[in-house]
Design a protein around this motif. Structure first.
Motif, PDB file in Angstrom:
ATOM      1  N   TYR A 157       0.771  -1.245   0.013  1.00 33.95           N
ATOM      2  CA  TYR A 157      -0.144  -0.152  -0.001  1.00 33.95           C
ATOM      3  C   TYR A 157       0.899   1.262   0.081  1.00 33.95           C
ATOM      4  CZ  TYR A 157      -3.491   3.095   1.303  1.00 33.95           C
ATOM      5  OH  TYR A 157      -4.346   4.399   1.184  1.00 33.95           O
ATOM      6  N   LYS A 158       1.869   1.265   0.717  1.00 33.27           N
ATOM      7  CA  LYS A 158       2.802   2.442   0.995  1.00 33.27           C
ATOM      8  C   LYS A 158       3.473   2.563  -0.423  1.00 33.27           C
ATOM      9  CE  LYS A 158       6.489   4.745   3.721  1.00 33.27           C
ATOM     10  NZ  LYS A 158       7.596   4.299   4.781  1.00 33.27           N
ATOM     11  N   ALA A 161       1.564   4.332  -2.743  1.00 31.96           N
ATOM     12  CA  ALA A 161       1.402   5.764  -2.565  1.00 31.96           C
ATOM     13  C   ALA A 161       2.722   6.531  -3.151  1.00 31.96           C
ATOM     14  CB  ALA A 161       1.198   5.938  -1.010  1.00 31.96           C
ATOM     15  N   GLU A 165       3.291   9.590  -5.822  1.00 34.03           N
ATOM     16  CA  GLU A 165       4.135  10.852  -5.268  1.00 34.03           C
ATOM     17  C   GLU A 165       5.246  11.219  -5.939  1.00 34.03           C
ATOM     18  OE1 GLU A 165       4.920   9.746  -1.309  1.00 34.03           O
ATOM     19  OE2 GLU A 165       2.931   9.646  -0.456  1.00 34.03           O
ATOM     20  N   GLY A 193      -3.279   1.983  -2.861  1.00 33.04           N
ATOM     21  CA  GLY A 193      -2.268   3.185  -2.222  1.00 33.04           C
ATOM     22  C   GLY A 193      -2.240   4.091  -3.239  1.00 33.04           C
ATOM     23  N   ASP A 196      -5.677   6.130  -3.582  1.00 30.68           N
ATOM     24  CA  ASP A 196      -5.912   7.002  -2.390  1.00 30.68           C
ATOM     25  C   ASP A 196      -5.069   8.168  -2.522  1.00 30.68           C
ATOM     26  OD1 ASP A 196      -7.804   5.206  -1.779  1.00 30.68           O
ATOM     27  OD2 ASP A 196      -6.637   4.225  -0.151  1.00 30.68           O
ATOM     28  N   SER A 197      -3.790   8.004  -2.906  1.00 32.75           N
ATOM     29  CA  SER A 197      -3.011   9.066  -2.848  1.00 32.75           C
ATOM     30  C   SER A 197      -3.336  10.267  -4.070  1.00 32.75           C
ATOM     31  CB  SER A 197      -1.385   8.775  -2.849  1.00 32.75           C
ATOM     32  OG  SER A 197      -1.211   8.194  -1.904  1.00 32.75           O
TER      33      SER A 197
END
Length: 325
Positions: A157-158, A161, A165, A193, A196-197
């Motif tokens: 998940y991270k 993200a 980014e 991830g 959502d980001s």
């Protein structure tokens, strides 16, 4: 081929004495040990490892059940597991399931027959059946609803993200995500991830769903899916793994879309193929050695009868920027 009876006959010692020496299960005098070893060397005798496992419950074998050996990430991970386990005096039995539930069940039955001391299972497709297997086990990339089975995984998940980014910082706003099969827990988390980001920044990426991982026969499938989309309208693409990102790079080159000038491209895994591509592939790294070491550490804690209280272990991911972004 020599057997234990041959060793006993040639050495003049009892089968029981030979068995104690070979299996290290009791006292054998120094004189007898030297005589036995001399006969073993002369006859080029190799102990039956399977029989020894039946005798002393220590097979010195670990089973690896992996979903793919074509995917460079999994083949590299299997190699690292083998090296680390060899350092502990263990050998592996490697089973390739090709994400088939039937092949996975067959592999587990095979490993039970060999009395392996433990199993490391990647991307399981038959989680419910795992509750019936009374062998120490680590699940890689798949959470199993069983308090006895520990899960080790990258923080997918991270990682998803981080992918958003990175592309956002590179100025990408018209984003596309090539999403892996929903049945793959890891790729589903990467998607979540990423999305959502993106939503937090008011961006809604377009999604192309792939219902298969990489396969030597699926070039036409991938091209057929991508041909339904106008790639020139995107400025950033995040792909669920490196091997499919490599195919994406080939496709863009064939369409004369320049990477990274026209589109920035980002994979996931940091497998060895990233440096073999031109341009070299930027990606999210799953720290492969840390993952292998954690799996083995936890597996041997379970084998040794220790209680492992933390049931899910997430390994931190990071951006590896190369030439495609």
């Amino acid at each position: 081929m020599a057997n234990i009876r041959d060793i006993a006959r040639e050495s003049g010692l009892s089968i029981g004495t030979i068995s104690r020496y070979i299996n290290s299960t009791g006292y054998v005098s120094e004189e007898s040990a030297k005589k036995i070893q001399m006969v073993i060397n002369e006859m080029n005798y190799t102990p039956n490892q399977h029989a020894r496992a039946l005798f002393n419950s220590k097979s010195k074998i670990i089973g690896l059940v992996f979903p793919s050996l074509i995917n460079p990430y999994f083949s590299e991970l299997a190699t690292i597991f083998e090296h680390l386990l060899q350092e502990k005096g263990y050998v592996i039995i490697l089973c390739n399931t090709e994400d088939s539930r039937e092949k996975e069940l067959q592999a587990l039955e095979l490993l039970k027959g060999f009395r392996v001391e433990g199993i490391i299972l990647g991307r399981s497709q038959c989680k419910n059946e795992l509750n019936k297997i009374n062998i120490p086990m680590i699940s890689y990339e798949s959470t199993v609803e069983n308090n006895n089975i520990i899960t080790v995984s990258a923080d997918n998940y991270k990682g998803g993200a981080q992918a958003f980014e990175h592309l956002y910082k590179k100025g990408c706003r018209k984003l596309l995500h090539i999403k892996g099969p929903t049945s793959f827990e890891a790729t589903q988390l990467r998607y979540e991830g990423f999305i959502d980001s993106a939503n937090k920044k008011g961006i809604k990426p377009e999604i192309i769903n792939f219902d298969t991982d990489f396969d030597l026969q699926n070039k036409n499938y991938i091209d057929g899916v991508l041909d339904n989309y106008d790639m020139k309208k995107y400025d950033g693409i995040f792909v669920f793994n490196d091997i499919v990102a490599a195919q994406m790079l080939r496709y863009l080159n064939e369409k004369q879309i320049k990477v990274p000038k026209d589109i920035k491209l980002l994979g996931f895994d940091n497998s060895y193929i990233c440096d073999l591509l031109s341009p070299r592939l930027s990606t999210i790294e799953q720290p492969i050695i840390s993952i292998a070491e954690r799996c083995i550490e936890l597996l041997f804690e379970i084998i040794d009868g220790k209680e492992v209280y933390e049931k899910e272990h997430l390994i931190t991911t990071r951006i590896i920027q190369r030439e495609t972004t």
